[in-house]
Design a protein around this motif. Structure first.
Motif, PDB file in Angstrom:
ATOM      1  N   UNK A 372       0.820  -1.204   0.000  1.00  0.00           N
ATOM      2  CA  UNK A 372       0.000   0.000   0.000  1.00  0.00           C
ATOM      3  C   UNK A 372       0.861   1.265   0.000  1.00  0.00           C
ATOM      4  N   UNK A 373       1.976   1.225   0.743  1.00  0.00           N
ATOM      5  CA  UNK A 373       2.874   2.384   0.758  1.00  0.00           C
ATOM      6  C   UNK A 373       3.458   2.637  -0.625  1.00  0.00           C
ATOM      7  N   UNK A 374       3.894   1.575  -1.310  1.00  0.00           N
ATOM      8  CA  UNK A 374       4.460   1.743  -2.656  1.00  0.00           C
ATOM      9  C   UNK A 374       3.387   2.186  -3.650  1.00  0.00           C
ATOM     10  N   UNK A 375       2.165   1.724  -3.485  1.00  0.00           N
ATOM     11  CA  UNK A 375       1.045   2.180  -4.335  1.00  0.00           C
ATOM     12  C   UNK A 375       0.878   3.698  -4.207  1.00  0.00           C
ATOM     13  N   UNK A 379       1.307   6.424  -7.081  1.00  0.00           N
ATOM     14  CA  UNK A 379       0.172   7.311  -7.384  1.00  0.00           C
ATOM     15  C   UNK A 379       0.619   8.761  -7.485  1.00  0.00           C
ATOM     16  N   UNK A 380       1.409   9.195  -6.513  1.00  0.00           N
ATOM     17  CA  UNK A 380       1.902  10.576  -6.520  1.00  0.00           C
ATOM     18  C   UNK A 380       2.786  10.840  -7.734  1.00  0.00           C
ATOM     19  N   UNK A 381       3.654   9.870  -8.051  1.00  0.00           N
ATOM     20  CA  UNK A 381       4.546  10.051  -9.197  1.00  0.00           C
ATOM     21  C   UNK A 381       3.753  10.177 -10.496  1.00  0.00           C
ATOM     22  N   UNK A 382       2.712   9.371 -10.660  1.00  0.00           N
ATOM     23  CA  UNK A 382       1.882   9.419 -11.872  1.00  0.00           C
ATOM     24  C   UNK A 382       1.156  10.760 -11.949  1.00  0.00           C
ATOM     25  N   UNK A 383       0.691  11.262 -10.804  1.00  0.00           N
ATOM     26  CA  UNK A 383      -0.035  12.536 -10.800  1.00  0.00           C
ATOM     27  C   UNK A 383       0.842  13.708 -11.244  1.00  0.00           C
TER      28      UNK A 383
END
Length: 476
Positions: A372-375, A379-383
């Motif tokens: 979950x932490x890596x998700x 997520x932040x990197x994709x945003x």
């Protein structure tokens, strides 16, 4: 004064005084005990000699018998014996025989033959039919020069015809008394020291246990994560369990209050947007406007759902004091799992991920929490990543830790925001939409890493290219 010192001082007082009185009592009993034992031996010896001397004394031939020569030779013997480490080079018994009037007939020392001993207690009492014994000092001022005399009657039928006395100097017993006292003193001192060491250890253990419980209570009162001290049964274990139960109940009440307040505050904005869009949808609208407001309802509903899910996940982590289902996890397999789950978003944003993680690297922890932490990181990197760019994900061992880094070729983070990114509800606008997220993702990552004994680092980098690098450090 500290509790441990108080406990030790009380223990020291009782052990020290008890040891002192016991040692003093034992030492006071040694000297009379040895002398009583010696007196008992003298009684047996005197009675044996009385039977051996009876016939010669009865027939008046004692002075001419072989006993005179035997006693003389006896006084000259050199035993050369070693008794419990103490050498004995001469006999210490003196034997003398008196007639019915108390006059000395025979003397093993040869010094009192013919003298009147009828007034000495050993002879005087024995001639009267009583137990005759005395203790006389050779030197009036020296207590150790006393000599013990024990007498036995020599009888012809019921008539006392003489007395045989056996004497033993107390100085011959002193080496044994001193040796026994020294050994008992050393043993007692050793036992007292051992008792004090045990008391010090007990005091240290008790104060250390109370200190651990106090530190745990202090950490909990400050809102820090702390694991309750473990004890093996007893009152301390029950106290620790009670403290942990109290913490859970208090945390539960405070946690519910805080999260209800947070949830209601954060849901105000999307709920207001949904309500406004719903009210507008009641009015006559064009198809394009209706579709736009319907999209607003869907996006705001998704935003509320995401907020609730992340709050629930964060609540699970924040309530945890320690890891539960710990296992060995392959880092590459974990990254592959996260990338597979995010494949649709990566394709939609036209992003490429370069994964440079060795299959031999592994960490110990809870798989679901780390995933979950890596998700959240991805997520932040994709945003924030520019379209059609590449994300670089790699791992290396650094300073005894495993560092997993994710490079994102995005615009540098403003300096004022760098230290606040892991704060709850703090977020920066997304480049594509200009809207902020829930601000819970990085806070969740930080809580997970704290449980695993790791750290989160976020920094702007300029080499090999400009961007943002997020690094997760975990113990090997």
């Amino acid at each position: 004064m500290r509790l441990g010192i108080r406990i030790f001082l009380v223990y020291f007082l009782f052990v020290g005084l008890g040891g002192y009185f016991l040692l003093n009592t034992v030492n006071e009993e040694i000297r009379p005990g040895v002398r009583q034992s010696s007196e008992e031996t003298l009684v047996d010896t005197a009675n044996l000699l009385a039977e051996l001397l009876r016939d010669d004394l009865k027939h008046g031939r004692l002075a001419q018998s072989q006993f005179a020569e035997l006693l003389t030779r006896y006084g000259q013997r050199e035993p050369n014996a070693t008794i419990w480490g103490i050498s004995k080079s001469s006999v210490s018994h003196r034997i003398y025989v008196t007639d019915a009037q108390g006059r000395v007939i025979l003397d093993s020392s040869g010094q009192a033959v013919g003298e009147d001993y009828s007034r000495w207690n050993d002879v005087y009492l024995t001639l009267r039919g009583e137990y005759g014994a005395r203790s006389t000092r050779e030197l009036a001022d020296d207590a150790d020069s006393s000599v013990m005399y024990v007498a036995a009657p020599i009888k012809d039928g019921n008539e006392i015809i003489g007395v045989v006395s056996v004497a033993k100097p107390n100085r011959t017993l002193q080496p044994y008394i001193a040796r026994t006292e020294a050994r008992l003193t050393a043993l007692a001192v050793g036992l007292i020291v051992l008792g004090l060491l045990v008391g010090a250890l007990l005091s240290w253990w008790l104060t250390r246990s109370l200190r651990l419980l106090g530190a745990y209570a202090g950490a909990v009162s400050q809102g820090a994560k702390a694991q309750v001290p473990q004890f093996r049964g007893g009152e301390l274990a029950r106290l620790a369990e009670a403290l942990e139960q109290m913490r859970r109940e208090l945390d539960g009440k405070q946690y519910v209050e805080r999260y209800v307040h947070t949830l209601t505050h954060e849901l105000k904005s999307p709920l207001a947007a949904v309500r406004a869009a719903g009210e507008l949808l009641r009015e006559p609208l064009s198809e394009a406007e209706r579709e736009r407001f319907a999209d607003n309802v869907v996006s705001e509903s998704q935003r509320m759902q995401q907020l609730i899910e992340r709050l629930l996940n964060l609540a699970v982590v924040e309530q945890r004091q320690a890891l539960q289902q710990v296992s060995e996890i392959s880092l590459k397999a974990l990254c592959d799992e996260v990338l597979a789950a995010q494949h649709a978003r990566l394709s939609e944003a036209q992003l490429h991920v370069v994964l440079d993680v060795s299959g031999t690297l592994s960490v110990r922890g809870e798989r679901w929490l780390l995933a979950q932490a890596l998700h959240n990181l991805l997520d932040n990197a994709i945003d924030f990543a520019p379209p059609e760019s590449a994300l670089h994900w790699w791992a290396e061992q650094r300073d005894g830790q495993l560092a997993l880094s994710l490079f994102n070729p995005a615009e540098p983070i403003p300096e004022y925001a760098l230290n606040r990114l892991s704060e709850r509800f703090y977020s920066l606008p997304r480049p594509a939409s200009g809207r902020k997220s829930s601000g819970l993702g990085l806070n969740f990552v930080q809580e997970v890493l704290h449980l695993h004994g790791g750290k989160l680092h976020i920094a702007n980098v300029s080499t090999p290219s400009v961007g943002v690098c997020v690094t997760v450090c975990l113990p090997l």
